[in-house]
Design a protein around this motif. Structure first.
Motif, PDB file in Angstrom:
ATOM      1  N   ASP A 154      -1.343  -4.336   5.475  1.00 19.77           N
ATOM      2  CA  ASP A 154      -2.170  -4.105   6.646  1.00 19.77           C
ATOM      3  C   ASP A 154      -2.795  -5.433   7.085  1.00 19.77           C
ATOM      4  O   ASP A 154      -3.262  -6.213   6.263  1.00 19.77           O
ATOM      5  CB  ASP A 154      -3.261  -3.094   6.275  1.00 19.77           C
ATOM      6  CG  ASP A 154      -4.072  -2.603   7.459  1.00 19.77           C
ATOM      7  OD1 ASP A 154      -4.601  -3.457   8.201  1.00 19.77           O
ATOM      8  OD2 ASP A 154      -4.202  -1.392   7.621  1.00 19.77           O
ATOM      9  N   LEU A 204       3.268   4.902   8.412  1.00 24.72           N
ATOM     10  CA  LEU A 204       2.358   5.158   9.529  1.00 24.72           C
ATOM     11  C   LEU A 204       2.610   6.530  10.141  1.00 24.72           C
ATOM     12  O   LEU A 204       3.754   6.915  10.400  1.00 24.72           O
ATOM     13  CB  LEU A 204       2.516   4.070  10.589  1.00 24.72           C
ATOM     14  CG  LEU A 204       1.984   2.684  10.177  1.00 24.72           C
ATOM     15  CD1 LEU A 204       2.480   1.618  11.142  1.00 24.72           C
ATOM     16  CD2 LEU A 204       0.468   2.684  10.108  1.00 24.72           C
ATOM     17  N   ARG A 231       2.445   9.136   6.015  1.00 24.32           N
ATOM     18  CA  ARG A 231       1.933   9.146   4.639  1.00 24.32           C
ATOM     19  C   ARG A 231       0.820   8.125   4.493  1.00 24.32           C
ATOM     20  O   ARG A 231       0.981   6.962   4.877  1.00 24.32           O
ATOM     21  CB  ARG A 231       3.079   8.822   3.650  1.00 24.32           C
ATOM     22  CG  ARG A 231       2.668   8.920   2.187  1.00 24.32           C
ATOM     23  CD  ARG A 231       3.865   8.711   1.273  1.00 24.32           C
ATOM     24  NE  ARG A 231       4.313   7.324   1.235  1.00 24.32           N
ATOM     25  CZ  ARG A 231       5.553   6.937   0.964  1.00 24.32           C
ATOM     26  NH1 ARG A 231       6.487   7.846   0.745  1.00 24.32           N
ATOM     27  NH2 ARG A 231       5.876   5.658   0.923  1.00 24.32           N
ATOM     28  N   GLU A 232      -0.285   8.567   3.949  1.00 27.48           N
ATOM     29  CA  GLU A 232      -1.413   7.670   3.709  1.00 27.48           C
ATOM     30  C   GLU A 232      -1.058   6.668   2.609  1.00 27.48           C
ATOM     31  O   GLU A 232      -0.177   6.934   1.779  1.00 27.48           O
ATOM     32  CB  GLU A 232      -2.653   8.476   3.293  1.00 27.48           C
ATOM     33  CG  GLU A 232      -3.269   9.310   4.397  1.00 27.48           C
ATOM     34  CD  GLU A 232      -3.810   8.455   5.532  1.00 27.48           C
ATOM     35  OE1 GLU A 232      -4.576   7.513   5.260  1.00 27.48           O
ATOM     36  OE2 GLU A 232      -3.439   8.726   6.693  1.00 27.48           O
ATOM     37  N   PRO A 233      -1.730   5.512   2.550  1.00 32.77           N
ATOM     38  CA  PRO A 233      -1.522   4.592   1.428  1.00 32.77           C
ATOM     39  C   PRO A 233      -1.858   5.294   0.113  1.00 32.77           C
ATOM     40  O   PRO A 233      -2.706   6.195   0.088  1.00 32.77           O
ATOM     41  CB  PRO A 233      -2.522   3.456   1.689  1.00 32.77           C
ATOM     42  CG  PRO A 233      -2.899   3.578   3.126  1.00 32.77           C
ATOM     43  CD  PRO A 233      -2.760   5.017   3.490  1.00 32.77           C
ATOM     44  N   TYR A 234      -1.163   4.896  -0.964  1.00 39.16           N
ATOM     45  CA  TYR A 234      -1.613   5.441  -2.236  1.00 39.16           C
ATOM     46  C   TYR A 234      -2.939   4.799  -2.616  1.00 39.16           C
ATOM     47  O   TYR A 234      -3.339   3.772  -2.065  1.00 39.16           O
ATOM     48  CB  TYR A 234      -0.584   5.272  -3.351  1.00 39.16           C
ATOM     49  CG  TYR A 234       0.273   4.021  -3.330  1.00 39.16           C
ATOM     50  CD1 TYR A 234       1.641   4.103  -3.080  1.00 39.16           C
ATOM     51  CD2 TYR A 234      -0.272   2.764  -3.592  1.00 39.16           C
ATOM     52  CE1 TYR A 234       2.433   2.961  -3.074  1.00 39.16           C
ATOM     53  CE2 TYR A 234       0.517   1.621  -3.592  1.00 39.16           C
ATOM     54  CZ  TYR A 234       1.870   1.728  -3.329  1.00 39.16           C
ATOM     55  OH  TYR A 234       2.645   0.611  -3.323  1.00 39.16           O
ATOM     56  N   ARG A 242       6.061   1.049   8.459  1.00 39.31           N
ATOM     57  CA  ARG A 242       5.223   0.560   7.358  1.00 39.31           C
ATOM     58  C   ARG A 242       4.154  -0.439   7.832  1.00 39.31           C
ATOM     59  O   ARG A 242       2.975  -0.223   7.685  1.00 39.31           O
ATOM     60  CB  ARG A 242       6.101  -0.086   6.275  1.00 39.31           C
ATOM     61  CG  ARG A 242       6.983   0.897   5.511  1.00 39.31           C
ATOM     62  CD  ARG A 242       7.640   0.220   4.324  1.00 39.31           C
ATOM     63  NE  ARG A 242       8.544   1.075   3.577  1.00 39.31           N
ATOM     64  CZ  ARG A 242       8.173   1.914   2.613  1.00 39.31           C
ATOM     65  NH1 ARG A 242       6.897   2.033   2.292  1.00 39.31           N
ATOM     66  NH2 ARG A 242       9.058   2.641   1.967  1.00 39.31           N
ATOM     67  N   SER A 299       0.809  -1.227   0.000  1.00 35.99           N
ATOM     68  CA  SER A 299       0.000   0.000   0.000  1.00 35.99           C
ATOM     69  C   SER A 299       0.837   1.269   0.000  1.00 35.99           C
ATOM     70  O   SER A 299       0.310   2.364  -0.207  1.00 35.99           O
ATOM     71  CB  SER A 299      -0.935   0.033   1.227  1.00 35.99           C
ATOM     72  OG  SER A 299      -0.248   0.498   2.370  1.00 35.99           O
ATOM     73  N   ARG A 354       2.135   2.845   2.450  1.00 40.23           N
ATOM     74  CA  ARG A 354       1.896   3.768   3.560  1.00 40.23           C
ATOM     75  C   ARG A 354       3.128   3.912   4.448  1.00 40.23           C
ATOM     76  O   ARG A 354       3.961   3.006   4.539  1.00 40.23           O
ATOM     77  CB  ARG A 354       0.716   3.282   4.416  1.00 40.23           C
ATOM     78  CG  ARG A 354       1.034   2.072   5.302  1.00 40.23           C
ATOM     79  CD  ARG A 354      -0.159   1.676   6.132  1.00 40.23           C
ATOM     80  NE  ARG A 354       0.151   0.559   7.047  1.00 40.23           N
ATOM     81  CZ  ARG A 354      -0.746  -0.018   7.826  1.00 40.23           C
ATOM     82  NH1 ARG A 354      -2.008   0.382   7.789  1.00 40.23           N
ATOM     83  NH2 ARG A 354      -0.396  -1.011   8.629  1.00 40.23           N
ATOM     84  N   ASP A 360       3.093  -3.226   6.472  1.00 43.77           N
ATOM     85  CA  ASP A 360       2.335  -3.199   5.222  1.00 43.77           C
ATOM     86  C   ASP A 360       2.709  -4.449   4.425  1.00 43.77           C
ATOM     87  O   ASP A 360       3.881  -4.605   4.075  1.00 43.77           O
ATOM     88  CB  ASP A 360       2.741  -1.921   4.467  1.00 43.77           C
ATOM     89  CG  ASP A 360       2.042  -1.708   3.148  1.00 43.77           C
ATOM     90  OD1 ASP A 360       1.013  -2.362   2.912  1.00 43.77           O
ATOM     91  OD2 ASP A 360       2.532  -0.874   2.353  1.00 43.77           O
TER      92      ASP A 360
END
Length: 393
Positions: A326, A290, A293-296, A322, A286, A288, A324
């Protein structure tokens, strides 16, 4: 520990600590005067709240030994899990709260959390699963899986050396992995499009691979895989083109640029890379970071389906920034037939130990050792990579 920390949530607002003692005042005093405490916010007979020197709030609750198992379950949460448990208990004529289980106002004696679940003829629910995401029903059916543990991980697959943006030499990384009891290491420096991270040109690869061969001679019994972290370029292509299978034992491919694409374009981009046949593991799916930066924008359900269909392994990137994939997607991905790799994305020796955070994610995602490829020994992981090369997933 209790609360979201015990449930291994990816972010926590504060630290909840539970203790049992016959001398709560002494325990509270030890807590309030701990060297890590910056200031005491409040202090009472059963609860003390402090702010630690790192800025995080921490709460200590002290109960007596008899109350401890009930309090541990209650203060571990989640609220949604507790609400559902209380509802189930009420249907059986049992009152459930932080002080105990009561039938006709009589306490049902429990020495441990396991005893609490036994009262309802349920399997023990590990704290990581207590999110009211089907765990209560699964425990009633005795279908809680045996979750992966840190000791199940046999090798490390996503590590950067000083050939790109890592701090340590490959030999230092090998020695560290051996000292930590791992059986193999996959070196995965950045590919040439990652100029910002010292990405490797073909001439750099030759130097690195020659050194890997020398290290394999020196450290017999420990396996070193020639890997790479490929860039998934905006058009879905990856570096080195058709030469990828000749250069590398395995590849990780990740998005590190052009984050602002539409969901449709980003999804197409990543699926095209996975379908190329050059990608073994999809890195931090994703993108992201934490709290930073939000996930793209990407359709993770479509990514999961494509990964399962292509036999591409989903990374659980264990870097604490990360975490990620999730955990919320892990169970669905497993049901789709996907496999996973828990990888530290380490840029120095200390980063290798981040694997433990990835194990937390996998456990929250209901995953077992059999779902994770790097619980296999060196021969097993070699077979996974060879099968990927031959097109057998």
């Amino acid at each position: 520990e209790a609360g979201s920390l015990r449930r291994r949530k990816e972010t926590v607002k504060d630290i909840d600590i539970l203790a049992s003692s016959s001398d709560s005042e002494k325990v509270m005093d030890l807590f309030a005067t701990h060297p890590l405490v910056d200031r005491v916010v409040s202090s009472g007979g059963t609860k003390t709240s402090v702010v630690l020197k790192n800025g995080i709030n921490a709460d200590l609750r002290v109960v007596n030994d008899e109350e401890y198992p009930y309090a541990l379950h209650h203060f571990t949460g989640s609220k949604e899990h507790n609400t559902e448990m209380r509802h189930m208990a009420k249907q059986q004529g049992i009152k459930m709260n932080e002080y105990g289980l009561f039938k006709d106002d009589m306490l049902i004696g429990c020495k441990t959390e396991e005893d609490i679940f036994n009262v309802f003829n349920m399997q023990y629910i590990p704290p990581e699963l207590r999110e009211n995401a089907g765990e209560i029903e699964a425990a009633m059916r005795r279908e809680i899986p045996e979750l992966v543990q840190g000791s199940d991980i046999k090798g490390v697959l996503h590590v950067h050396s000083n050939y790109s943006d890592g701090f340590n030499s490959m030999e230092e990384l090998v020695q560290a992995c051996i000292s930590k009891g791992y059986a193999y290491l996959g070196i995965t420096d950045h590919s040439m499009s990652a100029y910002y991270a010292g990405g490797l040109k073909p001439s750099d690869l030759k130097r690195q691979h020659d050194e890997i061969e020398r290290l394999k001679e020196k450290y017999k019994g420990f396996h070193i895989f020639k890997g790479i972290e490929l860039e998934i370029l905006p058009d879905g292509s990856v570096d080195y083109g058709d030469e990828v299978p000749e250069f590398f034992d395995f590849t990780i491919a990740s998005v590190h640029s052009s984050f602002s694409m539409s969901e449709e374009k980003m999804t197409e981009r990543v699926i095209k890379a996975m379908k190329s046949g050059f990608v073994d593991i999809l890195g931090h799916p994703s993108g992201r970071l934490l709290l930073a930066r939000e996930p793209y924008r990407i359709n993770m359900n479509e990514i999961i389906k494509a990964a399962a269909s292509c036999g591409v392994i989903l990374e659980i990137n264990a870097n604490p920034h990360r975490l990620d994939l999730d955990w919320r997607f892990c169970k669905a991905a497993k049901e789709e037939g996907a496999r996973f790799a828990i990888c530290p994305d380490a840029h120095d020796i200390s980063g290798i130990d981040d694997i433990r955070f990835g194990v937390n994610v996998a456990r929250k995602g209901w995953l077992t050792a059999g779902d994770i490829i790097n619980t296999l020994d060196a021969e097993g992981i070699m077979s996974v990579f060879k099968n990927r090369k031959s097109g057998n997933t």
